[in-house]
Design an enzyme around this catalytic site. Structure first.
Site, PDB file in Angstrom:
ATOM      1  N   CYS A  28      -2.360  -0.345  15.607  1.00 22.75           N
ATOM      2  CA  CYS A  28      -2.123  -0.318  14.162  1.00 22.75           C
ATOM      3  C   CYS A  28      -2.801  -1.492  13.476  1.00 22.75           C
ATOM      4  O   CYS A  28      -2.624  -2.642  13.877  1.00 22.75           O
ATOM      5  CB  CYS A  28      -0.621  -0.359  13.908  1.00 22.75           C
ATOM      6  N   CYS A  60       2.224  -3.535  17.168  1.00 25.49           N
ATOM      7  CA  CYS A  60       1.725  -2.317  17.810  1.00 25.49           C
ATOM      8  C   CYS A  60       0.195  -2.435  17.887  1.00 25.49           C
ATOM      9  O   CYS A  60      -0.462  -2.685  16.860  1.00 25.49           O
ATOM     10  CB  CYS A  60       2.122  -1.090  17.004  1.00 25.49           C
ATOM     11  N   CYS A  66       3.656   8.386   0.895  1.00 29.71           N
ATOM     12  CA  CYS A  66       3.950   7.496   2.018  1.00 29.71           C
ATOM     13  C   CYS A  66       4.059   6.081   1.464  1.00 29.71           C
ATOM     14  O   CYS A  66       3.108   5.553   0.905  1.00 29.71           O
ATOM     15  CB  CYS A  66       2.831   7.594   3.056  1.00 29.71           C
ATOM     16  N   CYS A 120      -2.300   7.044   8.980  1.00 22.45           N
ATOM     17  CA  CYS A 120      -1.288   6.293   9.729  1.00 22.45           C
ATOM     18  C   CYS A 120      -1.914   5.157  10.508  1.00 22.45           C
ATOM     19  O   CYS A 120      -2.906   5.341  11.203  1.00 22.45           O
ATOM     20  CB  CYS A 120      -0.609   7.201  10.742  1.00 22.45           C
ATOM     21  N   SER A 172       8.831   6.422  16.390  1.00 25.85           N
ATOM     22  CA  SER A 172       7.467   6.319  16.895  1.00 25.85           C
ATOM     23  C   SER A 172       7.551   5.945  18.374  1.00 25.85           C
ATOM     24  O   SER A 172       7.961   4.844  18.718  1.00 25.85           O
ATOM     25  CB  SER A 172       6.730   5.248  16.079  1.00 25.85           C
ATOM     26  N   CYS A 204       3.378  -6.509   8.565  1.00 25.58           N
ATOM     27  CA  CYS A 204       4.412  -6.065   9.504  1.00 25.58           C
ATOM     28  C   CYS A 204       4.521  -7.086  10.636  1.00 25.58           C
ATOM     29  O   CYS A 204       3.505  -7.569  11.141  1.00 25.58           O
ATOM     30  CB  CYS A 204       4.058  -4.691  10.082  1.00 25.58           C
ATOM     31  N   GLU A 210       0.821  -1.215   0.000  1.00 21.82           N
ATOM     32  CA  GLU A 210       0.000   0.000   0.000  1.00 21.82           C
ATOM     33  C   GLU A 210       0.846   1.252   0.000  1.00 21.82           C
ATOM     34  O   GLU A 210       1.883   1.323   0.659  1.00 21.82           O
ATOM     35  CB  GLU A 210      -0.926  -0.004   1.214  1.00 21.82           C
TER      36      GLU A 210
HETATM   37  S1  SF4 Z   1       2.813   0.944  13.652  1.00 26.11           S
HETATM   38 FE1  SF4 Z   1       4.385   0.478  12.105  1.00 26.11          FE
HETATM   39  S2  SF4 Z   1       5.797  -0.891  13.176  1.00 26.11           S
HETATM   40 FE2  SF4 Z   1       3.908  -0.897  14.389  1.00 26.11          FE
HETATM   41  S3  SF4 Z   1       2.726  -2.656  13.606  1.00 26.11           S
HETATM   42 FE3  SF4 Z   1       2.088  -0.819  12.440  1.00 26.11          FE
HETATM   43  S4  SF4 Z   1       3.339  -0.852  10.577  1.00 26.11           S
HETATM   44 FE4  SF4 Z   1       4.332  -2.210  12.090  1.00 26.11          FE
END
Ligand code: SF4
Length: 356
Positions: A117, A114, A103, A341, A218, A110, A90
């Site tokens: 996310c 987190c 972006c 995000c 982050s 991933c 993406e």
């Molecule tokens: S915030 Fe970034 S590092 Fe954390 S799970 Fe999502 S994509 Fe992965």
């Protein structure tokens, strides 16, 4: 098949010479891919037909295909692409007043977990190749401005899409070097920012690289207890170690380079006055001067969080500022198309999306 979009100019020349062609053909193909942003050999009509035929046998000019493209009310565009092995990639194009931003993703899915996310829910599918990183930029630029057309105000890149860029470090650095070539895309490292959840050894490594992108960390939480919960990578590299590496990095900053902290704001979780004071104290204790970007969380149905209200964000900001921390609030973009995000999870079916 070699994906020529992921080769540097020198590598492309070597590749073409191995195929018995003169070096200038390598330069010509590099320019066609990276400057004219062509995505197939057939479009390179200035190459002899016989050469194009031979290239088809051993190489490819592109590997990503566009599955869908979503357009937000605010002009943000989200591209859902597929790799040759059918994995989602993406990319988001964000039009801005002074300069547009792309972006990009560094991985499909991933591996980090987190909790705020959506991408985390995919798990790691695989890391992307340099060619797949560069192709995302080419696709977004061509879509926004037309094939090969120069972005009128230039473009910034941020590696804040799916994936942890520092778990794909070599491909990331290689891609940024190829994109910096003046005879190619010519997007210099100062225009690129990569965000890490805190892969400490790579922060240290980046500190030693002269032609490096800007860095964003982050943070997400001001204490280990909370960060362990929100960003489990913290169990491996806790805050003290992370911020120690950040300080080492900050000391190597050169004029024009940018270094920032990102702090996602989750209603009632990490946005209290006390947590603002803890965050300021943490940064001050490590003598860090980087600015903090507050990012109101982007809600997504399966995630148990809500964004902090605007008044809370402002209060948090003012506490940080009162303790000398430069603080900015980032405006969320493309929420309605799952482009914001932490929302990238190959969402394809969402009511009201405008796909094309
Ligand atoms: S915030 Fe970034 S590092 Fe954390 S799970 Fe999502 S994509 Fe992965």
């Amino acid at each position: 098949m070699t994906n020529l979009a992921g080769l540097s100019q020198a590598e492309l020349i070597a590749f073409i010479e191995e195929h018995g062609e003169p070096a200038y053909r390598g330069r010509q193909i590099f320019g066609a891919l990276q400057h004219r942003r062509l995505r197939s050999f057939d479009e390179m009509t200035d190459l002899p037909k016989a050469l194009r035929g031979r290239l088809h046998e051993t190489a490819t000019a592109s590997t990503l295909t566009i599955e869908s493209r979503y357009l937000s009310e605010d002009g943000t565009r989200r591209f859902l692409m597929k790799t040759h092995d059918n994995l989602p990639v993406e990319t988001v194009f964000i039009p801005e007043e002074h300069r547009d931003t792309i972006c990009f993703s560094s991985q499909s899915g991933c591996p980090l977990q987190c909790t705020f996310c959506l991408t985390a829910q995919l798990g790691l599918l695989r890391s992307l190749t340099p060619g797949e990183i560069i192709e995302q930029i080419i696709i977004a630029l061509n879509d926004a401005y037309g094939v090969g057309e120069k972005p009128p105000r230039g473009a910034n890149l941020v590696g804040m899409g799916a994936g942890e860029p520092f778990l794909n470090f070599e491909s990331l650095i290689k891609a940024t070097r190829i994109m910096a070539d003046p005879q190619g895309l010519f997007i210099v490292p100062h225009r690129v920012t990569v965000s890490t959840a805190g892969v400490v050894p790579r922060i240290r490594e980046l500190a030693t690289i002269p032609d490096r992108p800007n860095l964003a960390i982050s943070l997400g939480a001001p204490t280990n207890e909370m960060r362990d919960e929100l960003m489990p990578i913290n169990k491996k590299w806790p805050l003290e170690e992370l911020l120690g590496a950040c300080k080492e990095f900050e000391e190597t900053l050169k004029p024009g380079e940018r270094f920032t902290f990102e702090y996602v704001m989750l209603d009632g979780v990490n946005d209290s006055n006390e947590q603002a004071r803890q965050l300021a104290n943490l940064l001050n204790r490590h003598d860090l001067h980087a600015k903090v970007n507050l990012i109101p969380h982007n809600p997504a149905a399966p995630l148990p969080y809500q964004p902090s209200p605007a008044t809370r964000v402002e209060m948090f900001k003012s506490i940080l500022e009162s303790k000398g921390v430069r603080t900015f609030v980032r405006r969320p973009r493309g929420r309605d198309i799952f482009a914001a995000c932490g929302q990238l999870a190959a969402v394809t079916q969402t009511a009201g999306l405008r796909a094309s």
